[in-house]
Design a protein around this motif. Structure first.
Motif, PDB file in Angstrom:
ATOM      1  N   ASP A 182       0.939  -1.200  -0.054  1.00 20.45           N
ATOM      2  CA  ASP A 182      -0.041  -0.105   0.018  1.00 20.45           C
ATOM      3  C   ASP A 182       0.867   1.374   0.086  1.00 20.45           C
ATOM      4  O   ASP A 182       0.969   2.092   0.911  1.00 20.45           O
ATOM      5  N   LYS A 237       2.354   3.814  -6.082  1.00 25.20           N
ATOM      6  CA  LYS A 237       1.731   3.064  -7.046  1.00 25.20           C
ATOM      7  C   LYS A 237       2.672   2.701  -8.046  1.00 25.20           C
ATOM      8  O   LYS A 237       2.661   1.934  -9.114  1.00 25.20           O
ATOM      9  N   ASP A 255      -3.108  -2.736  -2.531  1.00 28.95           N
ATOM     10  CA  ASP A 255      -4.294  -1.940  -2.358  1.00 28.95           C
ATOM     11  C   ASP A 255      -4.437  -0.824  -3.440  1.00 28.95           C
ATOM     12  O   ASP A 255      -3.323  -0.554  -4.206  1.00 28.95           O
ATOM     13  N   ASN A 256      -5.442  -0.381  -3.821  1.00 29.51           N
ATOM     14  CA  ASN A 256      -5.865   0.994  -4.762  1.00 29.51           C
ATOM     15  C   ASN A 256      -5.612   0.326  -6.068  1.00 29.51           C
ATOM     16  O   ASN A 256      -4.916   1.058  -6.831  1.00 29.51           O
ATOM     17  N   LYS A 292     -13.522   4.334   1.594  1.00 29.81           N
ATOM     18  CA  LYS A 292     -12.432   4.561   0.465  1.00 29.81           C
ATOM     19  C   LYS A 292     -12.971   4.775  -0.636  1.00 29.81           C
ATOM     20  O   LYS A 292     -12.388   4.720  -1.804  1.00 29.81           O
TER      21      LYS A 292
HETATM   22  C1  DHB Z   1      -3.699   7.244  -2.240  1.00 28.34           C
HETATM   23  C2  DHB Z   1      -3.056   6.293  -1.817  1.00 28.34           C
HETATM   24  C3  DHB Z   1      -3.620   5.341  -0.933  1.00 28.34           C
HETATM   25  O1  DHB Z   1      -2.826   4.171  -0.554  1.00 28.34           O
HETATM   26  C4  DHB Z   1      -4.850   4.980  -0.963  1.00 28.34           C
HETATM   27  O2  DHB Z   1      -5.503   3.967  -0.079  1.00 28.34           O
HETATM   28  C5  DHB Z   1      -5.746   5.964  -1.394  1.00 28.34           C
HETATM   29  C6  DHB Z   1      -5.095   7.100  -1.969  1.00 28.34           C
HETATM   30  C7  DHB Z   1      -3.334   8.471  -2.996  1.00 28.34           C
HETATM   31  O3  DHB Z   1      -1.967   8.478  -3.034  1.00 28.34           O
HETATM   32  O4  DHB Z   1      -3.885   9.137  -3.522  1.00 28.34           O
END
Ligand code: DHB
Ligand code: MG
Length: 202
Positions: free
Chosen positions: A118, A121, A144-145, A189
């Motif tokens: 997490d 990205k 995640d995400n 979320k």
């Molecule tokens: C963001 C990063 C995350 O890990 C998340 O769960 C939600 C948003 C972000 O960087 O915007």
């Protein structure tokens, strides 16, 4: 309650409010328990909310290693995790995760049973490579995400966090060592999701 105290402390310290939700944290705890994980790796500690959830799922001898880039976030997380009564089983390593992961690989560390990613990205593909190299057959890898309100499949999306996530999906298509799926979630979320992959046992 420890999780509420964690969120309050994160807010006081000015951390971004991007922790997993309470329900998602509970899911992480249950996945740890269902997989009887004893050695967990987390990439992206933030204020320790998900670390507390993951640690709660561990048995008495279980350990969680969590990696955080920002020393200030790690200091907040350390206090939150200790205050939640999980301090003994959680180690936080501060620094660039890619360097830390390379170090773990070179040390020949005991393989992890579960990895939760997490973090930035943009580096998800690299984190998948390391997670695979650092985990045992049968391990569960969670990212995640991976939905981002549908932007991951929107060709017009200009979200800078989308290309790294798309690369993750590309890598998992017909992967020789991993079986994977993505679970979409809606809640605190918003519309997002978790990617889950299991390392094949051959
Ligand atoms: C963001 C990063 C995350 O890990 C998340 O769960 C939600 C948003 C972000 O960087 O915007
Ligand atoms: Mg996240």
């Amino acid at each position: 309650m420890a999780l509420d105290a964690c969120l309050a402390a994160n807010s006081d310290a000015g951390l971004p409010p991007i922790d997993v939700s309470i329900a998602q944290g509970r899911m992480l705890e249950l996945l740890v328990r269902a997989n009887r994980a004893q050695n967990i790796l987390e990439i992206g500690t933030l204020g320790g909310f998900s670390a507390i959830c993951l640690a709660r799922g561990l048995g008495d001898s279980g350990k969680l290693l969590t990696l955080e880039l920002e020393p200030g976030y790690a200091a907040v997380a350390r206090r939150n995790i200790d205050n939640a009564g999980q301090g003994d089983r959680v180690e936080i390593l501060v620094g660039d995760a890619t360097s830390t992961l390379q170090g773990l690989l070179e040390q020949g560390r005991v393989p992890f049973d579960l990895v939760f990613v997490d973090a930035d990205k943009e580096n998800y593909a690299a984190y998948l490579d390391y997670a695979l190299k650092l985990s045992r057959p049968g391990a569960l890898l969670i990212f995640d995400n991976v939905v981002r309100e549908g932007r991951v499949v929107d060709p017009q999306s200009e979200d800078p966090k989308v290309p790294g996530t798309r690369k993750l999906y590309e890598m998992l298509k017909n992967h020789p060592k991993l079986d994977a799926t993505a679970i979409q979630t809606v809640g605190a979320k918003k519309w997002d999701g978790f990617l889950m992959a299991v390392v094949r046992e051959e």
